[in-house]
Design an enzyme around this catalytic site. Structure first.
Site, PDB file in Angstrom:
ATOM      1  NE  ARG A  67       0.894   6.527  -3.816  1.00  0.00           N
ATOM      2  CZ  ARG A  67       0.671   7.052  -5.017  1.00  0.00           C
ATOM      3  NH1 ARG A  67       1.222   6.517  -6.086  1.00  0.00           N
ATOM      4  NH2 ARG A  67      -0.078   8.121  -5.158  1.00  0.00           N
ATOM      5  N   GLY A  69       3.734   4.518  -8.874  1.00  0.00           N
ATOM      6  CA  GLY A  69       2.453   4.989  -9.364  1.00  0.00           C
ATOM      7  C   GLY A  69       2.371   6.494  -9.491  1.00  0.00           C
ATOM      8  CG  HIS A  74      -5.417   7.931   0.040  1.00  0.00           C
ATOM      9  ND1 HIS A  74      -5.715   6.788  -0.659  1.00  0.00           N
ATOM     10  CD2 HIS A  74      -4.059   8.061  -0.016  1.00  0.00           C
ATOM     11  CE1 HIS A  74      -4.597   6.238  -1.106  1.00  0.00           C
ATOM     12  NE2 HIS A  74      -3.580   6.988  -0.731  1.00  0.00           N
ATOM     13  CB  SER A 134      -5.655   2.870  -6.581  1.00  0.00           C
ATOM     14  OG  SER A 134      -6.701   3.487  -7.303  1.00  0.00           O
ATOM     15  N   GLY A 147       0.454   0.124  -0.186  1.00  0.00           N
ATOM     16  CA  GLY A 147      -0.451  -1.004  -0.408  1.00  0.00           C
ATOM     17  C   GLY A 147      -1.586  -0.673  -1.339  1.00  0.00           C
ATOM     18  CB  CYS A 165      -3.859   5.623 -11.636  1.00  0.00           C
ATOM     19  SG  CYS A 165      -4.591   5.118 -10.065  1.00  0.00           S
TER      20      CYS A 165
END
Length: 200
Positions: A67, A69, A74, A134, A147, A165
């Site tokens: 992804r 970023g 998580h 985020s 997502g 981030c």
């Protein structure tokens, strides 16, 4: 209409493989899907992530992913919404999809009396200077996956072990700290209702 699947607590690596498989085999007629779920503790590094932002992962697994970023965390109590959408069919650009995801969170938490906003220079959703949600996406074959992650009722301590981030010292927050609900299924239903409008 986007198909919603509530998957519960699922393994990150297995789910990533499932998203890739879904994207590989989907056709122009495949319905878009929204996966709502939680993950066991894991740090994930985006394509452009610098490992220097991973300060002290300790026993928490680290997974390099495809992804956009930087690095994020998580864990249980965080609601994940994976958006598997054919962008062209939905009339979305990458930028408009990011904005739509941000607005879905903003509108959802407004129902709980929480005033949130986005920041053009740093995708995501914020309350004051603290980050509540985020966003990280991948577009392949004209379709999105990955997502957003919305902090609901979780242990925020692991965020201190990274530069969230890519921002050193970024403060993280969650719904329960802001007077919001602690019921992940309620938040999943409310956010899912907002996200259904993405392809409506």
């Amino acid at each position: 209409m986007i198909q919603i699947h509530q998957l519960g607590l699922v393994d990150y690596v297995t789910t990533l493989a499932s998203m890739n498989e879904f994207t590989d085999r989907r056709s122009a007629d495949t319905p878009d899907e929204l996966w709502l779920l939680e993950h066991a503790p894991v740090f994930t590094l985006g394509l452009a992530a610098k490992r220097s932002h991973l300060l002290a992962p300790g026993e928490i697994p680290v997974v390099q992913v495809d992804r956009g970023g930087q690095v994020t965390y998580h864990g249980p109590g965080q609601l994940i919404a994976y958006t598997l959408i054919d962008l062209k069919r939905a009339g979305l650009t990458v930028r408009s999809l990011v904005s739509a995801l941000e607005n879905a969170v903003i509108n959802t938490v407004a129902e709980y009396g929480i005033e949130a906003r986005n920041r053009r220079e740093a995708p995501g959703v914020y309350v004051g200077e603290a980050k509540l949600a985020s966003i990280g996406l991948r577009i392949r074959r004209g379709c999105s996956y990955h997502g957003l992650a919305l902090n609901v009722d979780m242990d925020l301590t692991p965020f201190t072990r990274i530069n969230p981030c890519g921002f050193a010292g970024m403060q993280m927050t969650q719904l329960t700290s802001l007077g919001g609900p602690d019921d992940l299924s309620q938040v999943a239903n409310d956010l899912g209702h907002q996200l259904q409008q993405l392809t409506g």
